[in-house]
Structures are given as C-alpha cells and as structure tokens.
Design an enzyme around this catalytic site. Structure first.
Site, PDB file in Angstrom:
ATOM      1  N   PHE A 146       0.950  -1.261   0.017  1.00 30.60           N
ATOM      2  CA  PHE A 146       0.002  -0.072  -0.032  1.00 30.60           C
ATOM      3  C   PHE A 146       0.942   1.302   0.013  1.00 30.60           C
ATOM      4  O   PHE A 146       1.383   1.520   0.926  1.00 30.60           O
ATOM      5  CB  PHE A 146      -0.887   0.139   1.030  1.00 30.60           C
ATOM      6  CG  PHE A 146      -1.947   1.323   1.174  1.00 30.60           C
ATOM      7  CD1 PHE A 146      -2.858   1.337   0.534  1.00 30.60           C
ATOM      8  CD2 PHE A 146      -1.435   2.452   1.967  1.00 30.60           C
ATOM      9  CE1 PHE A 146      -3.780   2.440   0.275  1.00 30.60           C
ATOM     10  CE2 PHE A 146      -2.356   3.516   1.493  1.00 30.60           C
ATOM     11  CZ  PHE A 146      -3.495   3.646   0.911  1.00 30.60           C
ATOM     12  N   ASP A 233       9.231   3.161   2.129  1.00 31.56           N
ATOM     13  CA  ASP A 233       8.034   4.004   2.341  1.00 31.56           C
ATOM     14  C   ASP A 233       7.856   3.637   3.805  1.00 31.56           C
ATOM     15  O   ASP A 233       7.394   2.664   4.216  1.00 31.56           O
ATOM     16  CB  ASP A 233       7.020   3.536   1.382  1.00 31.56           C
ATOM     17  CG  ASP A 233       5.742   4.074   1.910  1.00 31.56           C
ATOM     18  OD1 ASP A 233       5.378   4.918   2.690  1.00 31.56           O
ATOM     19  OD2 ASP A 233       4.849   4.006   0.974  1.00 31.56           O
ATOM     20  N   LYS A 274       2.364  11.194   7.127  1.00 32.26           N
ATOM     21  CA  LYS A 274       1.652  11.015   8.362  1.00 32.26           C
ATOM     22  C   LYS A 274       2.257  11.726   9.719  1.00 32.26           C
ATOM     23  O   LYS A 274       1.880  12.913   9.743  1.00 32.26           O
ATOM     24  CB  LYS A 274       1.228   9.535   8.770  1.00 32.26           C
ATOM     25  CG  LYS A 274       0.342   8.945   7.321  1.00 32.26           C
ATOM     26  CD  LYS A 274      -0.110   7.752   7.736  1.00 32.26           C
ATOM     27  CE  LYS A 274      -0.932   7.135   6.440  1.00 32.26           C
ATOM     28  NZ  LYS A 274      -0.770   6.128   5.731  1.00 32.26           N
TER      29      LYS A 274
HETATM   30  C1  PLP Z   1      -1.048   6.009   4.360  1.00 33.64           C
HETATM   31  C2  PLP Z   1       0.126   5.648   3.356  1.00 33.64           C
HETATM   32  C3  PLP Z   1       0.381   6.205   2.277  1.00 33.64           C
HETATM   33  C4  PLP Z   1      -0.308   7.428   1.681  1.00 33.64           C
HETATM   34  O1  PLP Z   1      -0.375   8.534   2.198  1.00 33.64           O
HETATM   35  P1  PLP Z   1      -1.646   9.537   2.216  1.00 33.64           P
HETATM   36  O2  PLP Z   1      -1.213  10.695   3.048  1.00 33.64           O
HETATM   37  O3  PLP Z   1      -2.774   8.717   2.642  1.00 33.64           O
HETATM   38  O4  PLP Z   1      -1.584   9.726   0.564  1.00 33.64           O
HETATM   39  C5  PLP Z   1       1.574   5.811   1.511  1.00 33.64           C
HETATM   40  N1  PLP Z   1       2.258   4.707   2.065  1.00 33.64           N
HETATM   41  C6  PLP Z   1       2.179   4.256   3.177  1.00 33.64           C
HETATM   42  C7  PLP Z   1       2.991   3.000   3.718  1.00 33.64           C
HETATM   43  C8  PLP Z   1       0.875   4.550   3.931  1.00 33.64           C
HETATM   44  O5  PLP Z   1       0.523   3.878   5.134  1.00 33.64           O
END
Ligand code: PLP
Length: 426
Positions: A146, A233, A274
């Site tokens: 994700f 990520d 985040k």
């Molecule tokens: C939440 C998330 C995203 C996307 O972030 P948004 O601010 O919702 O666009 C990307 N990668 C990971 C691992 C995430 O948990």
C-alpha cells in the site's frame, strides 16, 4: 437546522452520506474532540483512539506544542509558494536532514505525493546517473503493497477494489512477493533496467506483516550489488511507530536504548508522511543524499503547498516532541507489553489466531474466514466498550494507539480488548 446547532451522530452521518462521495466505510462514530490518547464523540462519550488516524497522530491528539507551532506560524505567514523563499523551510530541512541522517529533503504534502516524488526521483536518477535508456526504467514493488491512491500508485497495487476500472495503468513496475529475497534476486538478475526497489519495512495496510529480521538488510545489499535504489516507504512505520525512530533506523539520530535487534538499514530514498506533522497538517517528505537528489533541477517537480512555512513549523515541532518525549522507547516498551498480554489471552481462547507487530503497530487475526463480518462486529463492540479500532483486510484488526500512551492506559485498553473478545466466544 441552523449551521451552528450541535449535530447528533446520526445527523452528521446522514449529512456525509447524502453530500459526501462514498469513498470510505467509516465506523459509525462521530468525533468532535481529541486530546492525547482520547477522542470524544458528539454525545460526549470518551474513547481510546486505537488507530491514530492510520499512525498520523503518533504524538497524541492536539499536542499543545505542535498546535502552538501551527497557530504561531499561521498568524505570521502561511504560504508563499516556492516562487519565493520563506524563513522556516530551510531551518526545517536542516533539522529533518540531521534528524534522519540525509543530505537533502524534498517537501510535499501527502504520503501519496511523496511516493510519487520518490518514483520520479528514482527514474530520473536511473536515466541520468545509472545510464538506463530513456523510458526503460523499471521499479520493483511488493505484492500486497500500500503506497497511496494516485493513478500510478494503484497501477502497481494488487488490491482489486483500489484498482478496478481506474486503468489504463502506468507501466514500468515489477511485482514480487514480500519478504522473499530469492524473488528479489531473480528480479534484479540480468535486468539492467531495474532502477529501484520500493518497499514498506512492515506492510501496514496489508495487515501488519513483519518481514524476517534480515529481510531489509539483505534486500538493501542486493540493491547495492545491482546499483539499484532502495526506497523505503516509512509513511506508516516511521516516526517512532515501530519502537524506533524509523523501522529501518539507518544512521538516524535515534537514541532508543531498547531498539530491537533488527539490523539497521540506510535507505537510498526515505519516504515520510503521516506522523511527521503529528496529524495536525498534511506534511510529507522525501529524503536522499546528494548523489541522488541532485538530479532534481528547477522546474522538474514541485507543489504549491509543499514546503510552506506552516508545514515546516509544524513538522519541526512534531519531530521535537518525538525526541523530547522518548516516543520510540515508549512504543517499544508498550508494544512488548501489549503483545505479551494479548498472547496470554490468545493461548486460552479460540477467537483470535495471533497477534503480531512491532512497537505500537500491531494487528490481531480473527479466527474466521477472510470474508466474514466478525472483525467489523468486534470493532463495533470495541466502540461500545470505549475503544476505537478498524479492520484492515477482512479478518484482521489493526491496533495502533498514539505513542504518548502510559502503561496504565495500555493495560486498561488490553482489558477492554480482552473483555470484548470474550463476548464473542461461543
Ligand atoms: C498512508 C500511506 C501512504 C499514503 O499516504 P496519504 O497521505 O494517505 O497519501 C503511503 N504509504 C504508506 C505506507 C501509507 O501507510
């Protein structure tokens, strides 16, 4: 109904249903206040937040230091665009680069934008430094990833709900099994067009899948051997969530003495979002060293709001809170306690298969079919008992409270969770 009238929960839900696009399926709870580990609904009922806005609110709701930084900056200067300089961005970039151990930072707003930025950076590096022929670069990603919701990102998702009828998809991605080094080696072997490997250090959205201890360090070594960028990520796993400042923790300024013994890995490209703002403002960032980041030149990439002074002030305050309040250490200690207590219960009961996770990023797997509603029903019952959590992928419930929780609060939450699970035993 006058605009200023206090809505009931049902009225608020009805309004969203009527006027909002139905792109989410929220738990039926309407919140209007948050403080620390708690949130309150419009009827005044208090809950433990066990989701933390998908790990954005690691520092706790409405942290006074972060909110104060935002208010101060909002009253002074909010937005200049990058057409002009502002006097906060540089300070923040220096602070964050030293905090995480990188030469340079590229500021964006949301996690998905930061992932897009990392992919563009990787491709440009591939053509201009590695020497791949234009338009041939490929990036390796993992199954069940994700990384966000843009057209390119969903192009390499394998979640049919996120993907179907949004094509045509962006090309240039190779999908391999997560936590499988042989698959990575195969994908790298004899393919000079591979530019990068994009990976979540723990797959959060997929259901909190923790890879083998040596997965990341060996994956990084394979990438290095093939001159391929290792792109982490850490939008969800970063900022102390997993019991260390970063789940990769490579060369950062983390002083967590309790740090688990997963070897450190230094990503070539680090993606944050985040909790880099403590959940008070959309802030995301891509960090890399000069050898990679130098390929980005004026006009190549940008964002009107990226690097605005409010975001910069908020992110600095949010990172200071992580350090000042030892949130990595607290997440580590409380995470161990949480899994230990839940495991005691799991041994005596058939309702939960297992608990897994690191730090305060955890999940339980309900002993039922993927397609059943039991996880959802358990979350409804948890809500009745004063704790908010959400299923992720069918029968899995993610537990990710704010990291400012105390041991006493955590044990209170454990007893709420166990009491609720017991009510589902036959
Ligand atoms: C939440 C998330 C995203 C996307 O972030 P948004 O601010 O919702 O666009 C990307 N990668 C990971 C691992 C995430 O948990």
């Amino acid at each position: 109904m006058a605009v200023l009238d206090q809505l009931t929960s049902q009225q608020a839900i009805d309004l969203e249903n009527k006027y909002g696009a139905h792109n989410y399926h929220p738990l039926p709870v309407v919140l209007n206040r948050g403080e620390g580990v708690y949130v309150w609904d419009v009827e005044g009922k208090k809950y433990y937040d066990f989701l933390s806005a998908y790990s954005a609110v690691n520092q706790g709701h409405c942290h006074p230091k972060i909110v104060n930084a935002m208010v101060q900056q909002a009253q002074t200067l909010t937005l200049t665009s990058r057409a002009f300089h502002n006097d906060v961005l540089g300070k923040y970039e220096k602070f964050a680069c030293e905090f995480f151990g990188f030469d340079k930072l590229l500021p964006m707003n949301t996690g998905a934008e930061a992932v897009e930025t990392a992919l563009k950076l990787c491709r440009k590096w591939a053509y201009e430094v590695k020497g791949i022929d234009e338009n041939n670069a490929e990036i390796i990603v993992c199954e069940n990833n994700f990384h966000g919701r843009t057209t390119t990102i969903i192009s390499f998702s394998n979640d049919p709900i996120a993907r179907k009828n949004f094509g045509p998809y962006t090309k240039g991605f190779i999908k391999i099994e997560y936590d499988n080094l042989t698959a990575l080696e195969e994908a790298l072997k004899n393919n000079p067009n591979v530019a990068g490997f994009l990976v979540e250090p723990i797959q959060g959205e997929a259901g909190v899948y923790v890879p083998s201890d040596d997965y990341l360090v060996k994956a990084k070594a394979l990438c290095e051997a093939h001159n391929v960028l290792f792109i982490a990520d850490e939008v969800q796993t970063g900022i102390a969530r997993t019991g260390r400042l970063l789940a990769t923790c490579g060369n950062c300024s983390c002083e967590n003495k309790n740090c688990d013994n997963t070897p450190d890995v230094k990503p070539d490209v680090l993606i944050l979002g985040k909790a880099i703002s403590g959940g008070v403002y959309p802030v995301s960032a891509v960090l890399a060293n000069d050898a990679v980041m130098q390929v980005i030149k004026p006009g190549n990439h940008g964002s009107t709001f990226g690097g605005n002074p409010v975001a910069a002030a908020v992110a600095m305050a949010a990172l200071e809170v992580v350090q000042d309040e030892n949130l990595a250490e607290n997440a580590f200690t409380l995470g161990e306690l949480f899994r230990k207590e839940l495991n005691k219960y799991i041994e005596t009961s058939g309702i939960v298969k297992l608990v897994r996770g690191k730090g305060l990023l955890n999940a339980i797997v309900i002993n039922d079919d993927e397609g059943s509603n039991k996880a959802w029903d358990i979350c409804l019952a948890l809500k009745e008992n004063g704790l908010l959590a959400k299923p992720t992928h069918g029968n899995i419930i993610r537990f990710a409270p704010p990291l400012v929780m105390t041991e006493e609060q955590l044990l209170d939450c454990v007893s709420i969770i166990i009491k609720t699970l017991k009510s589902f035993e036959d």
